[in-house]
Design a protein around this motif. Sequence first.
Motif, PDB file in Angstrom:
ATOM      1  N   ILE A  86      -4.046   7.131  -4.888  1.00  0.00           N
ATOM      2  CA  ILE A  86      -5.257   7.576  -4.185  1.00  0.00           C
ATOM      3  C   ILE A  86      -5.202   9.091  -3.975  1.00  0.00           C
ATOM      4  O   ILE A  86      -6.193   9.791  -4.138  1.00  0.00           O
ATOM      5  CB  ILE A  86      -5.391   6.836  -2.832  1.00  0.00           C
ATOM      6  N   SER A  87      -4.031   9.597  -3.606  1.00  0.00           N
ATOM      7  CA  SER A  87      -3.872  11.042  -3.399  1.00  0.00           C
ATOM      8  C   SER A  87      -4.122  11.823  -4.680  1.00  0.00           C
ATOM      9  O   SER A  87      -4.740  12.894  -4.652  1.00  0.00           O
ATOM     10  CB  SER A  87      -2.474  11.352  -2.862  1.00  0.00           C
TER      11      SER A  87
ATOM     12  N   ILE B 143       0.849  -1.193   0.000  1.00  0.00           N
ATOM     13  CA  ILE B 143       0.000   0.000   0.000  1.00  0.00           C
ATOM     14  C   ILE B 143       0.884   1.242   0.000  1.00  0.00           C
ATOM     15  O   ILE B 143       1.829   1.367   0.761  1.00  0.00           O
ATOM     16  CB  ILE B 143      -0.966   0.014   1.197  1.00  0.00           C
ATOM     17  N   ASN B 144       0.531   2.133  -0.892  1.00  0.00           N
ATOM     18  CA  ASN B 144       1.185   3.419  -1.029  1.00  0.00           C
ATOM     19  C   ASN B 144       0.066   4.340  -1.507  1.00  0.00           C
ATOM     20  O   ASN B 144      -0.603   4.046  -2.469  1.00  0.00           O
ATOM     21  CB  ASN B 144       2.304   3.315  -2.068  1.00  0.00           C
ATOM     22  N   TYR B 145      -0.148   5.438  -0.849  1.00  0.00           N
ATOM     23  CA  TYR B 145      -1.324   6.263  -1.104  1.00  0.00           C
ATOM     24  C   TYR B 145      -1.164   7.236  -2.265  1.00  0.00           C
ATOM     25  O   TYR B 145      -1.992   8.116  -2.455  1.00  0.00           O
ATOM     26  CB  TYR B 145      -1.699   7.012   0.181  1.00  0.00           C
TER      27      TYR B 145
ATOM     28  N   LYS C 250      -7.852  11.885  -5.002  1.00  0.00           N
ATOM     29  CA  LYS C 250      -8.486  12.741  -3.988  1.00  0.00           C
ATOM     30  C   LYS C 250      -8.286  14.217  -4.293  1.00  0.00           C
ATOM     31  O   LYS C 250      -9.177  15.032  -4.046  1.00  0.00           O
ATOM     32  CB  LYS C 250      -7.957  12.398  -2.603  1.00  0.00           C
TER      33      LYS C 250
ATOM     34  N   GLN D 187     -10.887   5.365  -1.021  1.00  0.00           N
ATOM     35  CA  GLN D 187     -10.057   4.924   0.098  1.00  0.00           C
ATOM     36  C   GLN D 187      -9.420   3.592  -0.247  1.00  0.00           C
ATOM     37  O   GLN D 187      -9.917   2.860  -1.112  1.00  0.00           O
ATOM     38  CB  GLN D 187     -10.885   4.729   1.370  1.00  0.00           C
ATOM     39  N   VAL D 188      -8.341   3.262   0.459  1.00  0.00           N
ATOM     40  CA  VAL D 188      -7.689   1.971   0.298  1.00  0.00           C
ATOM     41  C   VAL D 188      -7.592   1.311   1.670  1.00  0.00           C
ATOM     42  O   VAL D 188      -7.335   1.988   2.671  1.00  0.00           O
ATOM     43  CB  VAL D 188      -6.303   2.100  -0.382  1.00  0.00           C
TER      44      VAL D 188
END
Length: 113
Positions: free
Chosen positions: A88-89, A83-85, A92, A99-100
């Motif tokens: 997702i960022s 997981i690396n956001y 967003k 979301q993850v």
Amino acid sequence: MTIELKEEEEFLKIELSEVFQFDTFIEFIVALGEERANKILIDGRTLENTNLSYKERYEIGNTAVEHLDLGAKYVIIWPERDINYFAISVMKLQGFNVQVFTNKSSAQDWLLN
């Protein structure tokens, strides 16, 4: 990479399995943009080779922004080790509700609330 779509009562569920393939995933995001669902759960817990580069994550995020429905709610279940956001960022920042999570129950609870 295998992709299975399942219509659940309250959301569209997509199960991803086997070895992650970047090009296939990009094609999947484009195709997902054609689906008409308000809530979408993408389950990639069993995927292999999911430690993606920042460049790949950036491209995934940009492809999602370009093709997915801004009004839908998305949740992704991903292997915890990778997981690396970043992707997702990217989403967003453009206003996506995404979301993850690492487990299905938390992901589904977030999606349905």
